[in-house]
Design an enzyme around this catalytic site. Structure first.
Site, short mmCIF file in Angstrom:
data_model
loop_
_atom_site.label_atom_id
_atom_site.label_comp_id
_atom_site.label_asym_id
_atom_site.label_seq_id
_atom_site.Cartn_x
_atom_site.Cartn_y
_atom_site.Cartn_z
N HIS A 1 0.83 -1.20 0.00
CA HIS A 1 0.00 0.00 0.00
C HIS A 1 0.87 1.25 0.00
O HIS A 1 2.06 1.21 0.29
CB HIS A 1 -0.93 0.02 1.22
CG HIS A 1 -0.22 0.13 2.54
ND1 HIS A 1 0.46 -0.92 3.10
CD2 HIS A 1 -0.07 1.18 3.39
CE1 HIS A 1 1.00 -0.53 4.25
NE2 HIS A 1 0.70 0.74 4.44
N ASP B 1 0.65 5.09 1.83
CA ASP B 1 -0.04 5.63 3.00
C ASP B 1 -1.04 6.72 2.65
O ASP B 1 -0.77 7.62 1.84
CB ASP B 1 0.98 6.23 3.98
CG ASP B 1 1.78 5.16 4.70
OD1 ASP B 1 1.30 4.03 4.82
OD2 ASP B 1 2.90 5.49 5.16
N HIS C 1 4.70 -0.03 0.23
CA HIS C 1 5.41 -0.80 1.23
C HIS C 1 4.46 -1.78 1.91
O HIS C 1 3.24 -1.66 1.80
CB HIS C 1 6.07 0.11 2.27
CG HIS C 1 5.09 0.96 3.04
ND1 HIS C 1 4.56 2.12 2.52
CD2 HIS C 1 4.55 0.83 4.27
CE1 HIS C 1 3.74 2.67 3.39
NE2 HIS C 1 3.71 1.90 4.47
N ARG D 1 5.47 6.32 13.84
CA ARG D 1 5.50 6.90 12.50
C ARG D 1 5.05 8.35 12.52
O ARG D 1 4.03 8.69 13.14
CB ARG D 1 4.61 6.11 11.54
CG ARG D 1 4.83 6.47 10.07
CD ARG D 1 3.89 5.70 9.16
NE ARG D 1 2.63 6.40 8.97
CZ ARG D 1 1.55 5.85 8.42
NH1 ARG D 1 1.57 4.58 8.04
NH2 ARG D 1 0.43 6.55 8.28
#
Length: 284
Positions: free
Chosen positions: A101, A103, A257, A272
């Site tokens: 995917h 983000d 990723h 993150r």
């Protein structure tokens, strides 16, 4: 291996990935250093820093040097730092990031990048893989490139996050419904132009892309299945084996990723910070 001012840059593959050495992310960075890091990011698409020791505040402040930060509507956040998302996976909370995917493509201005820090790691496993969407695009035939360049796709928050799914159920009904209302479906080009390099790249993914506009349902499903399989070729991919203190910074505009879900029953904690980008535009 090359050098850029104080940085030592070690490429990991021809298509994607490099390790950057000679920088302490816990220290305030000069404008020149930020410029060198940005240049390395544009060149290698995902860059890694080893042996770092920085707090959530320092992670947030470093990320903010590259733009405004996104606050995720569902995932847990660090106390006092809403811009820092906590990804804490264990037996009672298995990962939901083990699909390829890009983000937060469910908003009008998807992120330019994300900065992920390893906080607690399993004894073995828990790697992350990244794939270059510019390399994947270049590997397509010219007729397929031409066909895709004129298409748009619908990206949908509720396609990825369902009410009874892991993230939705843990967030709670009220929080989930508020997030859905705040994030209606958006449309992006199937092939976008990178705003800084000018390179075209594939910009659909299996998690957030509901359908390709203008195609029949069966056509859209078949084309998405092909693209989702195509981008996984090893020539486009770098795999990172995490160690304590590692940090990854990836360009969200031309990569996908996925987390490798092989570490349960052990625990894996990552934090993150996500830097907002601009509205994708069609490839020229």
């Amino acid at each position: 291996m090359t050098r850029s001012n104080v940085l030592e840059i070690e490429p990991l593959s021809p298509a994607i990935g490099a390790v950057l050495r000679g920088v302490n992310l816990a220290e305030p960075a000069s404008d020149d250093l930020i410029g060198d890091i940005r240049a390395a990011l544009l060149r290698h698409q995902v860059i890694f820093f080893e042996g770092q020791d920085f707090t959530p505040t320092q992670q947030r402040d470093f990320a903010a040097r590259f733009g405004d930060l996104h606050v995720h509507p569902l995932y847990d956040r660090d106390e006092g730092h809403p811009e820092i998302m906590i990804i804490d996976n264990h037996v009672d909370n298995p990962t939901d990031n083990n699909f390829w995917h890009t983000d937060v493509t469910f908003i009008d201005t998807p992120p330019m990048g994300s900065i992920l820090a390893a906080r607690q790691l399993p004894p073995v496993g828990g790697d992350t893989m990244w794939a270059s969407m510019t390399a994947a695009y270049k590997a397509l035939s010219k007729p397929m490139q031409t066909f895709l360049q004129g298409l748009e796709a619908v990206h949908d928050f509720s396609f990825a996050f369902t009410a009874d799914g892991l993230a939705g159920s843990q967030a709670g009904r009220e929080k989930y419904e508020k997030a859905v209302a705040a994030n209606p479906p958006v449309t992006h080009p199937v092939i976008r132009t990178h705003p800084e390099t000018g390179e075209p790249g594939i910009f659909v993914n299996s998690v957030f892309t509901r359908r390709i506009k203008g195609l029949r349902r069966e056509e859209s499903r078949a084309l998405m299945a092909f693209l989702n399989q195509h981008i996984q070729q090893p020539e486009f991919v770098v795999r990172w084996r995490w160690r304590p203190g590692d940090v990854a910074f990836w360009d969200n505009r031309n990569t996908q990723h996925r987390a490798v879900d092989d570490f349960l029953p052990h625990r894996r904690i990552m934090t993150r910070a996500t830097v907002l980008g601009d509205k994708p535009v069609f490839a020229a």
